[in-house]
Every structure is written in structure tokens, then in C-alpha cells.
Scaffold this motif. Structure first.
Motif, PDB file in Angstrom:
ATOM      1  N   PRO A 210       0.792  -1.236   0.000  1.00 35.66           N
ATOM      2  CA  PRO A 210       0.000   0.000   0.000  1.00 35.66           C
ATOM      3  C   PRO A 210       0.829   1.294   0.000  1.00 35.66           C
ATOM      4  O   PRO A 210       0.517   2.203  -0.795  1.00 35.66           O
ATOM      5  CB  PRO A 210      -0.888  -0.112   1.242  1.00 35.66           C
ATOM      6  CG  PRO A 210      -1.019  -1.597   1.444  1.00 35.66           C
ATOM      7  CD  PRO A 210       0.283  -2.210   0.983  1.00 35.66           C
ATOM      8  N   PRO A 211       1.887   1.458   0.836  1.00 35.38           N
ATOM      9  CA  PRO A 211       2.633   2.729   0.776  1.00 35.38           C
ATOM     10  C   PRO A 211       3.261   2.944  -0.613  1.00 35.38           C
ATOM     11  O   PRO A 211       3.329   4.088  -1.096  1.00 35.38           O
ATOM     12  CB  PRO A 211       3.736   2.563   1.832  1.00 35.38           C
ATOM     13  CG  PRO A 211       3.308   1.431   2.684  1.00 35.38           C
ATOM     14  CD  PRO A 211       2.406   0.559   1.886  1.00 35.38           C
ATOM     15  N   GLN A 213       1.978   1.848  -3.398  1.00 25.54           N
ATOM     16  CA  GLN A 213       0.878   2.183  -4.311  1.00 25.54           C
ATOM     17  C   GLN A 213       0.547   3.665  -4.239  1.00 25.54           C
ATOM     18  O   GLN A 213       0.227   4.301  -5.239  1.00 25.54           O
ATOM     19  CB  GLN A 213      -0.362   1.348  -3.992  1.00 25.54           C
ATOM     20  CG  GLN A 213      -0.218  -0.083  -4.478  1.00 25.54           C
ATOM     21  CD  GLN A 213      -1.428  -0.945  -4.175  1.00 25.54           C
ATOM     22  OE1 GLN A 213      -2.203  -0.651  -3.268  1.00 25.54           O
ATOM     23  NE2 GLN A 213      -1.571  -2.025  -4.921  1.00 25.54           N
ATOM     24  N   GLU A 214       0.644   4.219  -3.016  1.00 27.43           N
ATOM     25  CA  GLU A 214       0.351   5.665  -2.871  1.00 27.43           C
ATOM     26  C   GLU A 214       1.303   6.505  -3.705  1.00 27.43           C
ATOM     27  O   GLU A 214       0.919   7.512  -4.299  1.00 27.43           O
ATOM     28  CB  GLU A 214       0.472   6.076  -1.399  1.00 27.43           C
ATOM     29  CG  GLU A 214      -0.838   5.922  -0.677  1.00 27.43           C
ATOM     30  CD  GLU A 214      -0.732   6.324   0.773  1.00 27.43           C
ATOM     31  OE1 GLU A 214      -0.040   7.334   1.063  1.00 27.43           O
ATOM     32  OE2 GLU A 214      -1.330   5.612   1.609  1.00 27.43           O
ATOM     33  N   ILE A 217       0.489   6.006  -7.539  1.00 24.69           N
ATOM     34  CA  ILE A 217      -0.724   6.672  -8.034  1.00 24.69           C
ATOM     35  C   ILE A 217      -0.433   8.041  -8.646  1.00 24.69           C
ATOM     36  O   ILE A 217      -1.050   8.455  -9.623  1.00 24.69           O
ATOM     37  CB  ILE A 217      -1.761   6.771  -6.881  1.00 24.69           C
ATOM     38  CG1 ILE A 217      -2.637   5.531  -6.925  1.00 24.69           C
ATOM     39  CG2 ILE A 217      -2.602   8.031  -6.947  1.00 24.69           C
ATOM     40  CD1 ILE A 217      -3.598   5.403  -5.777  1.00 24.69           C
ATOM     41  N   LYS A 218       0.556   8.731  -8.039  1.00 25.98           N
ATOM     42  CA  LYS A 218       0.843  10.094  -8.536  1.00 25.98           C
ATOM     43  C   LYS A 218       1.937  10.110  -9.621  1.00 25.98           C
ATOM     44  O   LYS A 218       2.309  11.178 -10.105  1.00 25.98           O
ATOM     45  CB  LYS A 218       1.251  10.979  -7.356  1.00 25.98           C
ATOM     46  CG  LYS A 218       0.088  11.231  -6.402  1.00 25.98           C
ATOM     47  CD  LYS A 218       0.489  12.160  -5.279  1.00 25.98           C
ATOM     48  CE  LYS A 218       0.138  11.550  -3.922  1.00 25.98           C
ATOM     49  NZ  LYS A 218       1.214  11.480  -2.957  1.00 25.98           N
TER      50      LYS A 218
END
Ligand code: AMP
Length: 434
Positions: A210-211, A213-214, A217-218
Motif C-alpha cells: 500500500p505505501p 501504491q500511494e 498513483i501520482k
């Protein structure tokens, strides 16, 4: 006690009807689209995968079953199906046949993974490859076939994820942008991503952490970097998929784990299975044939994981057609009747009626119980009376009704029954036995 190797499964009779169902539908799909079957060995020289899949991929670094054979050659159990098909295409001069050549295969795939539900160390794939054309119609054909297989099987809640990862030229420009973007993050959260930044930056985009993926995303999107030809190819593909009414979702983070892909990549995903949600996937690999020493030939393909498809059918409580393909249980009383049963079974099979014959001299009651537990709809019973009167008794297992008919009429009666559903004849002297 010996056990199957970790992460490898026996496929017991109770599950075979799922396998038959999925493989029959996949075969039907390959016929509908004109794909011919190819089989390659389960084992290849290791160099094939180092060259094609890529030395810095997870498959090559961590997952291959590689060993030296007794002659001292390094061999590897096939960790994917495309490279062996390409090797065969080159080795047998298949470029001399009309192009593109459309091929399909079923085969075991071996990857040393951490086993869990839907992730095995040996699994089966159904795959298709079209070699010898760069037409985006073929990319659409691949997505269409994979999607149609799933819908024919009755699977629901699936998505098609679609992306273009460009060609060598526009991708290397994009990778540069990606490196610049990631360099503003002094410390990436996962060690795998730190390695990917060095060796395989595209894979930063599909890290499941998850970290990470954050951050992904940008990240800049590849679509803005595609060259004109790659953009046109992608636009045509999207247009064809829209015409075929395939509900795809664009996913800029879909990159897939093998080095040979270019332009189109896609996956069929189940919406709810977490990490193991990919049922199948594929993409274009225009440079692979040349990389393996063949005359340049653009190509595209996909593979579906049969265990994952079955897992999803079971999750969605989808029942394949009846499990036992035999229709009739042949029961008998006495040694003469046993001999008569043997020839009668032969007559039925000649007429393509599946038969299970009783064994071990059990009581009639026990034989009929077995017919029930096998789920066979009918039993044919032969005893001394039947032998003398050249008749047989036909029992409807569900209703418990039975009737006596002349033996020579059995085949035609059973065939007629498939259409009408009834059992003809006079009442029998046998009790129900249960
Ligand atoms: P891939 O060759 O990784 O694109 O895989 C194609 C399909 O094979 C996937 O979408 C899965 O359905 C299936 N698959 C891949 N790896 C495994 C595995 N370890 N266990 C079971 N199925 C797998």
C-alpha cells in the motif's frame, strides 16, 4: 507417508468435471477463432527463459525450477508458455506457413512460489498465440477470446484491465520520467521497489504494497509518452473492443512481470479475490521471435490459469454439467448373468451409451446402492430369469420404478428415452432392493 510436493495438487475424480468443463470450453473457443493446437515439452534449456522472460524478473530470479540433467545441461521446467511456443515456431520454420499463425496450448507451468489459495507451484494454463502480424485486430481478438471463455463458462464480476506500455523507443523516454519522479522519494518503502528502481522501473507501478501504491498513483502516466504509432495502435484496439462490447478498464499501472511485452498488456481479473485475482492475461511481444534468433515477427498472446478459473466457478457456486458421463449401471446376479452383462455393456458402449459394470459379486441391493452413490440415472439388471427370457430389467434410479424389456430392444429403448424421458416395458419380478 508420501505427500505431493508442496504447492502441487492431485486432481481427484471429484474435481475432474470442472476440468473437463473448462478445457472443453477453451477448446471450443480455440476452434471458434481458428487456433490450432501446439504442444511443447515441459522442460526447456534454461537459456530460453533467461533470454525471453528476462534475467531480472521475479520468474527468473526466484521462481524457476532449474537443474542440471544427467548430461550436464541446464534445463528448466517451463515457467510460462509463450517462449516455448516461439522457440518451436523458429525451430520448425513455422514462418513459412501463411501468417499470422494462430496457435493454442494446454500445459503445466512450474513456478517456485509461496503456495496459497490460487497460487500453486504447478498450475495449468490454456494459452493462445498469434505470430506474424502487428494488426491491433489480433490484440482485440486475444482480449475477446479470454473474455468470451470466462463469460461462456458463466463467470461473473470480472473486469478486463488494459494498458499500453509502448515500444522500446517511447518506453525508454517514459522510464526516464519515472526515474526522475521516483528520485524525489529519498527512501522507497519496500526493498523490492528499491531494486526495481535500479533494474525494472516499470514494475514500480504494480507493487502491491500500500505505501508504494500511494507513490505510484501520482506517478506520470505512460499514455502521455506514447509515440504516434503506439498511440494509434492503442486507439484502434480500444475502438475494436468497444465494437465487440467488451467492458474494459484502462489501467496505467498494469505492466505485467515479463520483459518481452510491448504495447498492449491486459488482464482478466476477478473483482473480489485480493492478491490472486488475475484469471488470465497477455499482451503483445513484437520483439521476442527476433530476440530468440528468428526472422522478426510481431506477435500477441494470452494465457488463462485453469485452477483460478475453477476456483472462481466454485466461489460463484457455478455447477458444471453432470459429473459422471456414464448413464447406466449394469447390475447382475450370478456368474452366467455376469458374462451376459459383459457383452451387454459392450453393446451399449458401441452405441455410445456410457456404462459402469458391477464387480466383486455383491448383493443386488449393494449394487443398486452403488449405482445411486455414483449418481447414475438408470440401472440395467440381469438375473437368471432375464437370461432365460432374453430380457433385461431397466430401473429408473430416481423414481425406483423398473420394467422388463426384451434384451435386443435395450439399446434402442435407452436411446429413445434420452429424447422422451420414460421407461417402456412390462412390470418386473424384482423388488426395489432398497
Ligand atoms: P502469467 O503467466 O503470470 O501471466 O499467468 C497467467 C495466468 O496463470 C494467471 O492469470 C493465473 O490465472 C495463472 N497463474 C499464474 N501463476 C499461477 C500460480 N502460481 N498458481 C496458479 N495459477 C497461476
Amino acid at each position: 507417508m508420501f505427500k505431493a510436493p508442496r504447492g502441487m495438487k492431485d486432481i481427484l475424480p471429484a474435481e475432474q468435471h470442472y476440468w473437463k468443463y473448462v478445457c472443453d470450453e477453451a477448446t471450443q473457443i480455440s476452434r471458434l477463432y481458428g487456433y490450432e493446437r501446439i504442444d511443447t515439452p515441459a522442460l526447456e534449456y534454461t537459456g530460453l527463459f533467461l533470454r525471453s522472460v528476462g534475467e531480472e524478473t521475479d520468474i527468473v530470479e526466484k521462481q524457476m525450477y532449474t537443474f542440471e540433467d544427467r548430461g550436464g545441461d541446464s534445463v528448466t521446467l517451463r515457467p510460462e508458455g509463450t517462449a516455448p511456443v516461439c522457440r518451436a515456431y523458429i525451430e520448425h520454420g513455422l514462418h513459412n506457413l501463411p501468417q499470422p499463425i494462430r496457435l493454442c496450448y494446454f500445459g503445466s507451468i512450474f513456478r517456485y512460489e509461496r503456495p496459497q489459495a490460487g497460487r500453486l507451484r504447478q498450475h495449468q494454463q490454456f494459452g493462445c498465440e498469434a505470430i506474424g502480424s502487428a494488426d491491433p485486430l489480433l490484440d482485440a481478438e486475444m482480449v475477446d477470446m479470454a473474455w468470451r471463455l470466462c463469460t461462456l463458462l458463466g463467470l461473473k464480476d470480472l473486469t478486463v484491465q488494459l494498458n499500453s506500455i509502448g515500444c522500446q523507443v517511447c518506453r525508454s523516454r517514459y522510464v526516464q520520467q519515472l526515474r526522475t519522479y521516483y528520485s524525489s522519494y529519498a527512501d522507497l518503502p519496500c526493498p523490492d521497489c528499491r531494486k526495481r528502481l535500479q533494474h525494472n522501473p516499470l514494475r514500480l507501478l504494480d507493487c502491491k504494497n500500500p505505501p508504494c501504491q500511494e507513490i505510484a498513483i501520482k506517478a506520470p502516466r505512460i499514455w502521455e509518452s506514447l509515440c504516434d504509432e503506439c498511440r494509434r495502435h492503442f486507439d484502434s484496439l480500444k475502438d475494436y473492443l468497444a465494437r465487440l462490447q467488451i467492458p474494459y478498464e484502462l489501467n496505467p499501472h498494469l505492466v505485467r512481470g515479463l520483459d518481452y511485452y510491448n504495447r498492449t498488456v491486459f488482464e482478466i481479473q476477478a473483482m473480489d479475490t485480493g492478491g490472486q485475482n488475475a484469471l488470465g492475461g497477455g499482451g503483445r511481444y513484437d520483439g521476442l521471435i527476433e530476440l530468440l534468433g528468428g526472422k522478426p515477427a510481431p506477435a500477441v498472446g494470452f494465457a488463462m490459469g485453469i485452477e483460478r478459473i475453477i476456483l472462481n466457478l466454485q466461489k460463484q457456486s457455478m455447477q458444471p454439467p453432470a459429473r459422471n458421463t456414464a448413464r447406466v449401471f449394469l447390475a447382475y446376479v450370478g456368474e452366467d448373468a455376469k458374462r451376459a452383462a459383459l457383452t451387454l455393456a459392450d453393446d451399449l458402449r458401441q452405441a455410445e451409451i456410457g456404462v459402469v459394470v458391477a464387480v466383486d459379486g455383491r448383493s443386488l441391493k449393494a449394487q443398486l446402492k452403488q449405482a445411486n452413490s455414483l449418481g447414475l440415472p438408470q440401472a440395467v439388471i440381469i438375473g437368471q430369469d432375464e437370461i432365460q427370457s432374453r430380457s433385461v430389467t431397466v430401473r429408473d434410479m430416481a423414481r425406483g420404478e423398473q420394467a422388463s424389456i426384451p434384451a435386443e430392444q435395450l439399446v434402442s429403448q435407452l436411446k429413445a428415452q434420452s429424447a422422451s424421458g420414460g421407461i417402456a416395458g412390462t412390470n418386473s419380478t424384482y423388488g426395489t432392493g432398497s
